[in-house]
Design a protein around this motif. Structure first.
Motif, PDB file in Angstrom:
ATOM      1  N   MET A   3       0.892  -1.087   0.170  1.00  0.00           N
ATOM      2  CA  MET A   3       0.389   0.127  -0.426  1.00  0.00           C
ATOM      3  C   MET A   3       0.416   1.548   0.075  1.00  0.00           C
ATOM      4  O   MET A   3       2.054   1.694   0.977  1.00  0.00           O
ATOM      5  N   ALA A   4       0.192   2.007  -0.675  1.00  0.00           N
ATOM      6  CA  ALA A   4       0.650   3.390  -0.709  1.00  0.00           C
ATOM      7  C   ALA A   4       0.664   4.494   0.993  1.00  0.00           C
ATOM      8  O   ALA A   4      -0.525   3.450   1.838  1.00  0.00           O
ATOM      9  N   PRO A   5       2.366   4.856   1.414  1.00  0.00           N
ATOM     10  CA  PRO A   5       1.879   5.170   2.851  1.00  0.00           C
ATOM     11  C   PRO A   5       0.915   5.301   3.373  1.00  0.00           C
ATOM     12  O   PRO A   5       0.572   5.671   4.274  1.00  0.00           O
ATOM     13  N   GLN A   6      -0.466   6.939   2.159  1.00  0.00           N
ATOM     14  CA  GLN A   6      -1.553   6.987   3.187  1.00  0.00           C
ATOM     15  C   GLN A   6      -2.406   6.471   3.363  1.00  0.00           C
ATOM     16  O   GLN A   6      -3.243   6.208   4.353  1.00  0.00           O
ATOM     17  N   ILE A   7      -2.320   4.929   2.265  1.00  0.00           N
ATOM     18  CA  ILE A   7      -3.694   3.802   2.750  1.00  0.00           C
ATOM     19  C   ILE A   7      -3.509   2.984   3.794  1.00  0.00           C
ATOM     20  O   ILE A   7      -3.656   2.603   4.994  1.00  0.00           O
ATOM     21  N   ARG A   8      -1.915   2.939   3.702  1.00  0.00           N
ATOM     22  CA  ARG A   8      -1.309   2.207   5.068  1.00  0.00           C
ATOM     23  C   ARG A   8      -1.195   2.523   6.998  1.00  0.00           C
ATOM     24  O   ARG A   8      -1.986   2.441   7.702  1.00  0.00           O
ATOM     25  N   VAL A   9      -1.171   4.065   6.371  1.00  0.00           N
ATOM     26  CA  VAL A   9      -1.590   4.741   7.653  1.00  0.00           C
ATOM     27  C   VAL A   9      -3.392   4.671   8.611  1.00  0.00           C
ATOM     28  O   VAL A   9      -3.110   4.234   8.968  1.00  0.00           O
ATOM     29  N   LEU A  10      -4.064   4.601   7.163  1.00  0.00           N
ATOM     30  CA  LEU A  10      -5.290   4.576   7.121  1.00  0.00           C
ATOM     31  C   LEU A  10      -5.286   2.761   8.153  1.00  0.00           C
ATOM     32  O   LEU A  10      -6.322   3.404   8.600  1.00  0.00           O
ATOM     33  N   TYR A  16      -4.554  -2.179  13.513  1.00  0.00           N
ATOM     34  CA  TYR A  16      -3.347  -2.528  13.343  1.00  0.00           C
ATOM     35  C   TYR A  16      -2.473  -1.384  15.072  1.00  0.00           C
ATOM     36  O   TYR A  16      -1.835  -1.713  14.903  1.00  0.00           O
ATOM     37  N   GLY A  17      -3.061  -1.075  15.607  1.00  0.00           N
ATOM     38  CA  GLY A  17      -2.586  -0.268  16.417  1.00  0.00           C
ATOM     39  C   GLY A  17      -1.762   0.742  16.211  1.00  0.00           C
ATOM     40  O   GLY A  17      -0.603   1.124  16.711  1.00  0.00           O
ATOM     41  N   GLY A  18      -1.447   0.622  14.937  1.00  0.00           N
ATOM     42  CA  GLY A  18      -0.412   1.551  13.737  1.00  0.00           C
ATOM     43  C   GLY A  18       0.644   1.000  13.983  1.00  0.00           C
ATOM     44  O   GLY A  18       1.399   1.414  14.050  1.00  0.00           O
ATOM     45  N   ARG A  19       0.948  -0.096  14.104  1.00  0.00           N
ATOM     46  CA  ARG A  19       2.253  -0.708  14.012  1.00  0.00           C
ATOM     47  C   ARG A  19       3.139  -1.224  12.335  1.00  0.00           C
ATOM     48  O   ARG A  19       4.009  -1.692  12.288  1.00  0.00           O
ATOM     49  N   LEU A  20       2.111  -1.181  11.626  1.00  0.00           N
ATOM     50  CA  LEU A  20       2.495  -1.330   9.901  1.00  0.00           C
ATOM     51  C   LEU A  20       3.733  -0.140   9.799  1.00  0.00           C
ATOM     52  O   LEU A  20       3.087   0.950   9.926  1.00  0.00           O
ATOM     53  N   SER A  21       4.923  -0.382   9.214  1.00  0.00           N
ATOM     54  CA  SER A  21       5.074   0.577   8.451  1.00  0.00           C
ATOM     55  C   SER A  21       5.621   0.435   6.545  1.00  0.00           C
ATOM     56  O   SER A  21       4.970  -0.671   6.504  1.00  0.00           O
ATOM     57  N   ASP A  22       6.050   1.195   5.894  1.00  0.00           N
ATOM     58  CA  ASP A  22       6.024   0.962   4.861  1.00  0.00           C
ATOM     59  C   ASP A  22       7.593   0.679   4.655  1.00  0.00           C
ATOM     60  O   ASP A  22       8.653   1.041   5.158  1.00  0.00           O
TER      61      ASP A  22
END
Length: 210
Positions: A3-10, A16-22
């Motif tokens: 995912m693009a970073p903005q989609i990943r943030v969403l 996921y409690g903010g645990r995903l990163s790019d």
């Protein structure tokens, strides 16, 4: 990695409690269309038809056809249109075939959220279908315990651009204040682009230019 970073943030904040990163490869990808878009259909006063144990929204179908054409003009051929309801999915497919024909993006797929699991697309359009005055059973996780998983599927299938089509104020009125979909709308407002649906046909591809 998808995912693009903005989609990943969403997706990360909602599920996921903010645990995903790019991954670095994601951050360096070129951007063709806005990563997060809300197309607000409130001004169209859409009506929901209930038939065959399912639901459809003719005003939304018109907006979807316009968005599909616009993405094609931008060179986005790998497009997915996802909806909660079988009736809406079938009617979108029929209209695409009869009105767009071969001009539709080559990689276009139209499906319900259930059928879209395991798929991914460069751009995904999520059609919420439901609109006031009626409430939504499907979009309300208090009534549909499976909705969080399905919403996760719908939001996370896109690599580059995620477009949500819905009546923003109407959904906020008919869903609980802390509903996942309301939180999704709030995040897109904060981090993405909000477009009045009446502009899609009037302003053409300008509404989706980066």
């Amino acid at each position: 990695y998808r995912m693009a970073p903005q989609i990943r943030v969403l997706v990360s904040d909602l599920f996921y409690g903010g645990r995903l990163s790019d991954a670095p490869s994601v951050r360096d990808r070129p951007v063709v269309a806005p990563p997060l878009v809300l197309v607000d259909t409130e001004a169209l006063e859409p009506e929901v038809e209930r038939a065959e144990g399912s639901r459809a929204n003719a005003a939304h179908i018109e907006v979807l056809l316009q968005l599909i054409e616009l993405l094609g003009r931008l060179g986005v051929s790998d497009v997915g249109v996802v909806t909660p309801y079988r009736l809406q999915s079938r009617r979108i497919f029929q209209q695409v075939r009869s009105r767009l024909g071969r001009s539709a993006p080559a990689g276009l797929e139209v499906a319900t959220i259930h059928r879209f699991q395991g798929r991914e697309k460069a751009a995904v359009i999520l059609d919420t279908v439901d609109a006031p005055p009626g409430g939504s059973w499907f979009l309300n996780e208090q009534r549909n315990p499976d909705f969080p998983r399905l919403l996760n599927v719908a939001l996370s299938r896109s690599r580059e651009s995620l477009i949500l089509v819905g009546t923003a104020a109407g959904l906020e009125k008919t869903l609980p204040p802390d509903a996942l979909l309301n939180r999704t709308l709030a995040t897109i407002r904060e981090r993405g682009r909000v477009i009045d649906a009446t502009r899609v046909a009037r302003d053409g591809s300008r509404v989706l230019k980066v």
